[in-house]
Design a protein around this motif. Structure first.
Motif, PDB file in Angstrom:
ATOM      1  N   TYR A  56     144.575  19.178  40.970  1.00 46.77           N
ATOM      2  CA  TYR A  56     143.777  19.312  42.199  1.00 46.77           C
ATOM      3  C   TYR A  56     142.627  20.301  41.977  1.00 46.77           C
ATOM      4  O   TYR A  56     141.479  20.023  42.347  1.00 46.77           O
ATOM      5  CB  TYR A  56     144.669  19.767  43.364  1.00 46.77           C
ATOM      6  N   ASN A  57     142.939  21.450  41.390  1.00 44.99           N
ATOM      7  CA  ASN A  57     141.909  22.475  41.161  1.00 44.99           C
ATOM      8  C   ASN A  57     140.812  21.971  40.230  1.00 44.99           C
ATOM      9  O   ASN A  57     139.628  22.235  40.457  1.00 44.99           O
ATOM     10  CB  ASN A  57     142.532  23.747  40.599  1.00 44.99           C
ATOM     11  N   TRP A  58     141.178  21.254  39.175  1.00 40.58           N
ATOM     12  CA  TRP A  58     140.187  20.729  38.240  1.00 40.58           C
ATOM     13  C   TRP A  58     139.300  19.701  38.916  1.00 40.58           C
ATOM     14  O   TRP A  58     138.099  19.679  38.719  1.00 40.58           O
ATOM     15  CB  TRP A  58     140.861  20.122  37.014  1.00 40.58           C
ATOM     16  N   GLU A  59     139.919  18.822  39.706  1.00 43.07           N
ATOM     17  CA  GLU A  59     139.163  17.750  40.361  1.00 43.07           C
ATOM     18  C   GLU A  59     138.264  18.265  41.478  1.00 43.07           C
ATOM     19  O   GLU A  59     137.321  17.589  41.881  1.00 43.07           O
ATOM     20  CB  GLU A  59     140.115  16.678  40.895  1.00 43.07           C
ATOM     21  N   ASN A  60     138.562  19.447  41.985  1.00 43.86           N
ATOM     22  CA  ASN A  60     137.781  20.018  43.076  1.00 43.86           C
ATOM     23  C   ASN A  60     136.931  21.206  42.633  1.00 43.86           C
ATOM     24  O   ASN A  60     136.470  21.989  43.469  1.00 43.86           O
ATOM     25  CB  ASN A  60     138.704  20.396  44.237  1.00 43.86           C
ATOM     26  N   ASN A  61     136.712  21.323  41.323  1.00 41.93           N
ATOM     27  CA  ASN A  61     135.860  22.363  40.743  1.00 41.93           C
ATOM     28  C   ASN A  61     136.280  23.781  41.123  1.00 41.93           C
ATOM     29  O   ASN A  61     135.444  24.677  41.204  1.00 41.93           O
ATOM     30  CB  ASN A  61     134.388  22.139  41.113  1.00 41.93           C
ATOM     31  N   ILE A  62     137.573  23.973  41.341  1.00 46.59           N
ATOM     32  CA  ILE A  62     138.088  25.310  41.639  1.00 46.59           C
ATOM     33  C   ILE A  62     138.332  26.061  40.335  1.00 46.59           C
ATOM     34  O   ILE A  62     138.100  27.261  40.246  1.00 46.59           O
ATOM     35  CB  ILE A  62     139.371  25.219  42.496  1.00 46.59           C
ATOM     36  N   SER A  63     138.780  25.330  39.343  1.00 46.54           N
ATOM     37  CA  SER A  63     138.965  25.889  38.004  1.00 46.54           C
ATOM     38  C   SER A  63     138.716  24.779  36.992  1.00 46.54           C
ATOM     39  O   SER A  63     138.575  23.613  37.352  1.00 46.54           O
ATOM     40  CB  SER A  63     140.369  26.481  37.841  1.00 46.54           C
ATOM     41  N   SER A  64     138.655  25.156  35.729  1.00 46.83           N
ATOM     42  CA  SER A  64     138.412  24.184  34.655  1.00 46.83           C
ATOM     43  C   SER A  64     139.657  24.073  33.785  1.00 46.83           C
ATOM     44  O   SER A  64     140.351  25.068  33.567  1.00 46.83           O
ATOM     45  CB  SER A  64     137.244  24.636  33.783  1.00 46.83           C
ATOM     46  N   PRO A  65     139.913  22.886  33.256  1.00 51.05           N
ATOM     47  CA  PRO A  65     141.086  22.736  32.391  1.00 51.05           C
ATOM     48  C   PRO A  65     140.874  23.464  31.056  1.00 51.05           C
ATOM     49  O   PRO A  65     139.740  23.586  30.588  1.00 51.05           O
ATOM     50  CB  PRO A  65     141.190  21.226  32.175  1.00 51.05           C
ATOM     51  N   PRO A  66     141.973  23.934  30.452  1.00 55.43           N
ATOM     52  CA  PRO A  66     141.864  24.501  29.110  1.00 55.43           C
ATOM     53  C   PRO A  66     141.374  23.435  28.132  1.00 55.43           C
ATOM     54  O   PRO A  66     141.445  22.233  28.410  1.00 55.43           O
ATOM     55  CB  PRO A  66     143.301  24.912  28.772  1.00 55.43           C
ATOM     56  N   ASN A  67     140.870  23.863  26.995  1.00 53.97           N
ATOM     57  CA  ASN A  67     140.292  22.940  26.015  1.00 53.97           C
ATOM     58  C   ASN A  67     141.229  21.805  25.625  1.00 53.97           C
ATOM     59  O   ASN A  67     140.786  20.674  25.467  1.00 53.97           O
ATOM     60  CB  ASN A  67     139.827  23.696  24.772  1.00 53.97           C
ATOM     61  N   LEU A  68     142.513  22.084  25.443  1.00 53.96           N
ATOM     62  CA  LEU A  68     143.463  21.028  25.078  1.00 53.96           C
ATOM     63  C   LEU A  68     143.465  19.923  26.121  1.00 53.96           C
ATOM     64  O   LEU A  68     143.375  18.743  25.790  1.00 53.96           O
ATOM     65  CB  LEU A  68     144.873  21.598  24.896  1.00 53.96           C
ATOM     66  N   HIS A  69     143.535  20.294  27.390  1.00 58.00           N
ATOM     67  CA  HIS A  69     143.564  19.303  28.462  1.00 58.00           C
ATOM     68  C   HIS A  69     142.209  18.621  28.612  1.00 58.00           C
ATOM     69  O   HIS A  69     142.141  17.427  28.901  1.00 58.00           O
ATOM     70  CB  HIS A  69     144.022  19.950  29.764  1.00 58.00           C
ATOM     71  N   LEU A  70     141.144  19.368  28.404  1.00 52.47           N
ATOM     72  CA  LEU A  70     139.803  18.778  28.439  1.00 52.47           C
ATOM     73  C   LEU A  70     139.675  17.708  27.359  1.00 52.47           C
ATOM     74  O   LEU A  70     139.138  16.621  27.611  1.00 52.47           O
ATOM     75  CB  LEU A  70     138.739  19.857  28.246  1.00 52.47           C
ATOM     76  N   ASN A  71     140.210  17.980  26.179  1.00 49.77           N
ATOM     77  CA  ASN A  71     140.180  16.985  25.098  1.00 49.77           C
ATOM     78  C   ASN A  71     140.961  15.733  25.471  1.00 49.77           C
ATOM     79  O   ASN A  71     140.555  14.615  25.122  1.00 49.77           O
ATOM     80  CB  ASN A  71     140.729  17.583  23.803  1.00 49.77           C
ATOM     81  N   VAL A  72     142.075  15.889  26.161  1.00 47.35           N
ATOM     82  CA  VAL A  72     142.843  14.716  26.604  1.00 47.35           C
ATOM     83  C   VAL A  72     141.997  13.888  27.565  1.00 47.35           C
ATOM     84  O   VAL A  72     141.918  12.666  27.438  1.00 47.35           O
ATOM     85  CB  VAL A  72     144.191  15.126  27.238  1.00 47.35           C
ATOM     86  N   TYR A  73     141.364  14.544  28.535  1.00 49.04           N
ATOM     87  CA  TYR A  73     140.496  13.823  29.476  1.00 49.04           C
ATOM     88  C   TYR A  73     139.372  13.096  28.737  1.00 49.04           C
ATOM     89  O   TYR A  73     139.079  11.939  29.018  1.00 49.04           O
ATOM     90  CB  TYR A  73     139.876  14.789  30.495  1.00 49.04           C
ATOM     91  N   GLN A  74     138.714  13.786  27.801  1.00 48.88           N
ATOM     92  CA  GLN A  74     137.599  13.182  27.068  1.00 48.88           C
ATOM     93  C   GLN A  74     138.060  11.958  26.290  1.00 48.88           C
ATOM     94  O   GLN A  74     137.398  10.911  26.303  1.00 48.88           O
ATOM     95  CB  GLN A  74     136.979  14.201  26.120  1.00 48.88           C
ATOM     96  N   ASN A  75     139.193  12.067  25.617  1.00 48.83           N
ATOM     97  CA  ASN A  75     139.698  10.939  24.837  1.00 48.83           C
ATOM     98  C   ASN A  75     140.200   9.814  25.729  1.00 48.83           C
ATOM     99  O   ASN A  75     140.011   8.639  25.402  1.00 48.83           O
ATOM    100  CB  ASN A  75     140.773  11.410  23.862  1.00 48.83           C
ATOM    101  N   LEU A  76     140.804  10.144  26.848  1.00 53.92           N
ATOM    102  CA  LEU A  76     141.234   9.107  27.782  1.00 53.92           C
ATOM    103  C   LEU A  76     140.015   8.372  28.336  1.00 53.92           C
ATOM    104  O   LEU A  76     140.030   7.139  28.442  1.00 53.92           O
ATOM    105  CB  LEU A  76     142.066   9.714  28.912  1.00 53.92           C
ATOM    106  N   ASP A  77     138.961   9.097  28.632  1.00 50.18           N
ATOM    107  CA  ASP A  77     137.725   8.478  29.114  1.00 50.18           C
ATOM    108  C   ASP A  77     137.181   7.498  28.076  1.00 50.18           C
ATOM    109  O   ASP A  77     136.820   6.356  28.399  1.00 50.18           O
ATOM    110  CB  ASP A  77     136.697   9.573  29.414  1.00 50.18           C
ATOM    111  N   LYS A  78     137.138   7.910  26.812  1.00 51.51           N
ATOM    112  CA  LYS A  78     136.670   7.031  25.732  1.00 51.51           C
ATOM    113  C   LYS A  78     137.558   5.799  25.600  1.00 51.51           C
ATOM    114  O   LYS A  78     137.061   4.678  25.452  1.00 51.51           O
ATOM    115  CB  LYS A  78     136.657   7.783  24.400  1.00 51.51           C
ATOM    116  N   LYS A  79     138.881   6.006  25.633  1.00 50.52           N
ATOM    117  CA  LYS A  79     139.816   4.884  25.484  1.00 50.52           C
ATOM    118  C   LYS A  79     139.663   3.885  26.625  1.00 50.52           C
ATOM    119  O   LYS A  79     139.732   2.673  26.406  1.00 50.52           O
ATOM    120  CB  LYS A  79     141.261   5.389  25.417  1.00 50.52           C
TER     121      LYS A  79
END
Length: 94
Positions: free
Chosen positions: A34-57
């Motif tokens: 919820y916090n990530w999706e609402n710009n309250i906080s940012s995900p750590p790099n590991l989770h950001l990498n998962v999002y980036q790779n899921l987006d590509k896939k």
């Protein structure tokens, strides 16, 4: 690309995942998603990498003309090999 809250939500929704399922996949609580999706906080790099790779896939998956929703592929991977199988799929080269 710099990912923002709406990008995290778009990726999750395009993957057909609820906030709860995304939290389970990433090993975090629903409040983090919820916090990530609402710009309250940012995900750590590991989770950001998962999002980036899921987006590509998702983009590759759709471009290949797959009719089955990608969340079905994620479910099959989870049943077959657990979270390790999903992470392998997300991070392997295409």
């Amino acid at each position: 690309m710099v990912y923002k809250g709406e990008d995290f939500q778009r990726i999750r929704l395009n993957a057909g995942l609820s906030i709860g399922k995304m939290a389970d996949l990433l090993g975090v609580n629903q409040k983090s998603i919820y916090n990530w999706e609402n710009n309250i906080s940012s995900p750590p790099n590991l989770h950001l990498n998962v999002y980036q790779n899921l987006d590509k896939k998702i983009k590759i998956y759709k471009s290949e003309g797959n009719k089955e929703p990608i969340n079905e592929t994620l479910k099959q991977l989870l049943v077959a090999g657990g979270i390790t199988a999903i992470l392998w799929w997300l991070f392997k080269d295409k």
